[in-house]
Design a protein around this motif. Sequence first.
Motif, PDB file in Angstrom:
ATOM      1  N   LEU A   1       0.841  -1.199   0.000  1.00  0.00           N
ATOM      2  CA  LEU A   1       0.000   0.000   0.000  1.00  0.00           C
ATOM      3  C   LEU A   1       0.876   1.249   0.000  1.00  0.00           C
ATOM      4  CD1 LEU A   1      -2.619   1.615   0.274  1.00  0.00           C
ATOM      5  CD2 LEU A   1      -2.554   1.133   2.732  1.00  0.00           C
TER       6      LEU A   1
ATOM      7  N   THR B   1      -8.160   4.939   1.514  1.00  0.00           N
ATOM      8  CA  THR B   1      -7.897   3.534   1.202  1.00  0.00           C
ATOM      9  C   THR B   1      -8.745   2.621   2.073  1.00  0.00           C
ATOM     10  OG1 THR B   1      -6.036   3.400   2.756  1.00  0.00           O
ATOM     11  CG2 THR B   1      -5.534   4.063   0.487  1.00  0.00           C
TER      12      THR B   1
ATOM     13  N   LEU C   1      -7.659  -4.037  -2.356  1.00  0.00           N
ATOM     14  CA  LEU C   1      -7.622  -2.638  -1.949  1.00  0.00           C
ATOM     15  C   LEU C   1      -8.580  -1.835  -2.815  1.00  0.00           C
ATOM     16  CD1 LEU C   1      -6.205  -0.209  -0.434  1.00  0.00           C
ATOM     17  CD2 LEU C   1      -4.545  -0.216  -2.326  1.00  0.00           C
TER      18      LEU C   1
ATOM     19  N   VAL D   1      -9.441   2.190  -3.507  1.00  0.00           N
ATOM     20  CA  VAL D   1      -8.912   3.531  -3.286  1.00  0.00           C
ATOM     21  C   VAL D   1      -9.916   4.532  -3.836  1.00  0.00           C
ATOM     22  CG1 VAL D   1      -7.051   5.157  -3.814  1.00  0.00           C
ATOM     23  CG2 VAL D   1      -6.528   2.730  -3.477  1.00  0.00           C
TER      24      VAL D   1
END
Length: 186
Positions: free
Chosen positions: A35, A58, A86, A88
């Motif tokens: 990340l 995030t 993830l 975002v």
Amino acid sequence: MHPAPEPRAGLHPLLAARFSPARFDPSGTVDDPTLNLLLEAARWAPSAGNSQPWGFFTARPGEPEHARVVPHLAPSAARWAVDAGLLVVALTRRHVDGSGLRYSEFADYDLGQAVAHMTVQAQAMGLCAHQFRAFDLEGITKELDPAPGWAVVSMVALGRAAGAPPGGRERRALAELLAAPWAPAE
């Protein structure tokens, strides 16, 4: 749009292999060092006047931030984006500090540069990125409550693709890229 020939010889392999997966492997987690590298890549993107008018929220599966974002996904995106390692949320700051300008005409462009850098970094790390706008903009803005001057623009799902890249990706021809802005509307 027509099926594109193979990318031109000399195109960087990271760009030639890039694709937006239609499904993510739910076991493909994104750890803290990964990340941080993705965000570092975005941090080094160019921007008008070095204003760096981008910010990110995030959200990884199992974290409270993920539960805040997922309910705002459109059904078309929820089918695949929830499995990404993830999510975002990409925001831009559209006012220019200390300049007297109320709006930066470059802010969205600069945010796009930052997301593109993040996308290429993901590809270099064996991850895929799928940029999208299939979410409730008003709802997620209310949920995240960004500071005045900041606006949610798009989202990016990042993680390991489930399955191989699709064959026969479509791309506009190079000639069309140069001619389209001056062609009569269809």
